[in-house]
Design a protein around this motif. Sequence first.
Motif, PDB file in Angstrom:
ATOM      1  N   LEU A 146      30.037  50.657  36.949  1.00  0.00           N
ATOM      2  CA  LEU A 146      29.134  49.743  37.664  1.00  0.00           C
ATOM      3  C   LEU A 146      28.289  50.481  38.689  1.00  0.00           C
ATOM      4  O   LEU A 146      27.128  50.131  38.920  1.00  0.00           O
ATOM      5  CB  LEU A 146      29.943  48.635  38.332  1.00  0.00           C
ATOM      6  CG  LEU A 146      30.548  47.610  37.365  1.00  0.00           C
ATOM      7  CD1 LEU A 146      31.576  46.737  38.073  1.00  0.00           C
ATOM      8  CD2 LEU A 146      29.455  46.741  36.736  1.00  0.00           C
ATOM      9  N   ASN A 147      28.851  51.519  39.303  1.00  0.00           N
ATOM     10  CA  ASN A 147      28.073  52.320  40.242  1.00  0.00           C
ATOM     11  C   ASN A 147      26.968  53.078  39.519  1.00  0.00           C
ATOM     12  O   ASN A 147      25.838  53.178  40.023  1.00  0.00           O
ATOM     13  CB  ASN A 147      28.987  53.296  40.979  1.00  0.00           C
ATOM     14  CG  ASN A 147      28.229  54.144  41.981  1.00  0.00           C
ATOM     15  OD1 ASN A 147      27.718  53.647  42.978  1.00  0.00           O
ATOM     16  ND2 ASN A 147      28.133  55.436  41.708  1.00  0.00           N
TER      17      ASN A 147
ATOM     18  N   VAL B  81      35.212  45.711  31.142  1.00  0.00           N
ATOM     19  CA  VAL B  81      34.970  44.676  32.152  1.00  0.00           C
ATOM     20  C   VAL B  81      33.703  44.999  32.939  1.00  0.00           C
ATOM     21  O   VAL B  81      32.969  44.089  33.345  1.00  0.00           O
ATOM     22  CB  VAL B  81      36.188  44.516  33.085  1.00  0.00           C
ATOM     23  CG1 VAL B  81      36.316  45.661  34.077  1.00  0.00           C
ATOM     24  CG2 VAL B  81      36.093  43.201  33.854  1.00  0.00           C
ATOM     25  N   ALA B  82      33.420  46.273  33.124  1.00  0.00           N
ATOM     26  CA  ALA B  82      32.190  46.662  33.821  1.00  0.00           C
ATOM     27  C   ALA B  82      30.960  46.175  33.052  1.00  0.00           C
ATOM     28  O   ALA B  82      30.007  45.651  33.644  1.00  0.00           O
ATOM     29  CB  ALA B  82      32.138  48.174  33.993  1.00  0.00           C
TER      30      ALA B  82
ATOM     31  N   VAL C 253      29.710  44.501  44.104  1.00  0.00           N
ATOM     32  CA  VAL C 253      30.922  44.202  43.337  1.00  0.00           C
ATOM     33  C   VAL C 253      32.129  44.778  44.078  1.00  0.00           C
ATOM     34  O   VAL C 253      32.102  45.927  44.534  1.00  0.00           O
ATOM     35  CB  VAL C 253      30.856  44.810  41.928  1.00  0.00           C
ATOM     36  CG1 VAL C 253      32.135  44.487  41.146  1.00  0.00           C
ATOM     37  CG2 VAL C 253      29.634  44.302  41.169  1.00  0.00           C
ATOM     38  N   ALA C 254      33.188  43.972  44.192  1.00  0.00           N
ATOM     39  CA  ALA C 254      34.454  44.438  44.754  1.00  0.00           C
ATOM     40  C   ALA C 254      35.457  44.630  43.625  1.00  0.00           C
ATOM     41  O   ALA C 254      35.609  43.762  42.767  1.00  0.00           O
ATOM     42  CB  ALA C 254      34.993  43.436  45.770  1.00  0.00           C
ATOM     43  N   VAL C 255      36.124  45.773  43.635  1.00  0.00           N
ATOM     44  CA  VAL C 255      37.172  46.058  42.660  1.00  0.00           C
ATOM     45  C   VAL C 255      38.493  46.121  43.422  1.00  0.00           C
ATOM     46  O   VAL C 255      38.645  46.933  44.345  1.00  0.00           O
ATOM     47  CB  VAL C 255      36.925  47.396  41.933  1.00  0.00           C
ATOM     48  CG1 VAL C 255      38.064  47.695  40.966  1.00  0.00           C
ATOM     49  CG2 VAL C 255      35.591  47.354  41.189  1.00  0.00           C
TER      50      VAL C 255
ATOM     51  N   SER D 188      26.282  48.199  43.956  1.00  0.00           N
ATOM     52  CA  SER D 188      27.035  48.725  45.093  1.00  0.00           C
ATOM     53  C   SER D 188      28.493  48.294  44.936  1.00  0.00           C
ATOM     54  O   SER D 188      28.781  47.097  44.927  1.00  0.00           O
ATOM     55  CB  SER D 188      26.457  48.215  46.405  1.00  0.00           C
ATOM     56  OG  SER D 188      25.125  48.671  46.574  1.00  0.00           O
ATOM     57  N   VAL D 189      29.393  49.250  44.813  1.00  0.00           N
ATOM     58  CA  VAL D 189      30.782  48.970  44.485  1.00  0.00           C
ATOM     59  C   VAL D 189      31.705  49.366  45.628  1.00  0.00           C
ATOM     60  O   VAL D 189      31.602  50.476  46.168  1.00  0.00           O
ATOM     61  CB  VAL D 189      31.212  49.714  43.201  1.00  0.00           C
ATOM     62  CG1 VAL D 189      32.648  49.357  42.834  1.00  0.00           C
ATOM     63  CG2 VAL D 189      30.270  49.393  42.041  1.00  0.00           C
TER      64      VAL D 189
END
Length: 495
Positions: free
Chosen positions: A171-172, A480-481, A155-157, A177-178
Amino acid sequence: MGKPTGFLEYSRKTGKTVDPKARIKNYNEFHLPLSEKEQKCQGARCMDCGVPFCQSGVILKGMVSGCPLNNLIPEWNELVYTGTWQQAYNRLKKTNSFPEFTARVCPAPCEAACTCGLNGDPVSIKENELAIIERAYESGIAGPVPPKIRTGKKVAVIGSGPAGLAAADQLNKRGHSVTVLEREDRTGGLLMYGIPNMKLEKHVIERKVEIMKQEGVTFLTGADVGKNQKAKDLLKEFDRIILACGASNPRDLKVPGRDAEGIYFAVDFLKSTTKSLLNSNLQDQGYLSSKGKHVIVIGGGDTGNDCVGTAIRHGCASVIQVEMMPKLPDKRTPDNRWPQWPKVLKTDYGQEESIVVFGKDPRVYQTTVKEFIKDKSGKVVKAVLMGLEPKKDEKTGRLSMEPIAGSEKEVPADMVLIAAGFLGAQNYVADAFGVKLNGRSNVETENGKYKTNVDKVFAAGDMRRGQSLVVWAIREGREVAREVDISLMGYSNLA
């Protein structure tokens, strides 16, 4: 309930602050903590009332009442009283990703809704929160806890403000993997460059980011998506994208003379000071200095107050804070009853410092700028201020502030700082992904949801809801996570 009679036996108490004459000599936080004994007494004041409005987070008459994170406040108040600090930390972290931030910068809607405040003074909830998290760091229990299993999902933030950090943290913990992408040179977004050091020292942010790194989150600074980072590449590399870039379009003024040199947006003024402070302790002179200048701050909110406090630390010659609306009452009015957010006058740290330094509150109410006057070189030298009066529209019942004829007056102005709020997301990031914006220039999602019109792309925080509080951004980041987690795994165990 830790002590059933605590609210009767103990009075509200908060830590002392450094004297304004001393604190304006530096950019350090200036609140001094209570002793452990005194802190326990404050925990004992919690009534454990039947309906704890402090943790409700509901909207009453358009304003939040209680904590938007639904923090388990009565529980950790009791644990503070009993000195059970690790359990207090566990209960606090169950709902709040970053109590070290909120305990410093949140305006505390929890305290405004505290049942003790119905007939007396509310519990010092923020003080208790800060005591819990700082004691957790001191004792080592707030250290890194990397996930034991990785899901293989990436996931990209985009954006490392409170919403982006909260989403990445959650999410981590789930095992994804963030990677967090931040366009500035330091991580933290609004927390780093939008809030002055006096309210939130930057080592507090760096401490938490370092823990997140040890837990496995990757941070990339100088990564400006839509410019030096291509959206299409991120969509190929990552399973999901979260846009959390904040509401970064400052509201401008459209008056004659606006193009004069010396007129800046508040965010640029505050950012330049913080960046220079961190880079060189202001020795590089790489900031917008107000030293020796007559400063006008346009906007009566928190950002305007931050500009006042910063300008005073620079050594300004004078400062005026222009506020369009009428002065608020000292106490609640009959139509603003508990547990609504109290619409009462608040004198913040910058205003306190102005009173000490210049002998008066900097705020000028029911006033706006009609015109800026330039000298021959194009620099601003004066501002024409004009009085306003409230008038109600007979058809709609809405109140508007209308100019008062003949009320114009000129005041000196060598520097003008526009702190009139923000209008929404910057278009280039949204355009890079092709996400839709709503009529308020925020990213459009289904009501109560975070998924955008683009597959795999979600949005949260001020970029989705508009300019708001840090505590709302954290809530949106956590929510959102969970939504992203469900989209990836089919279910979620994230709170």
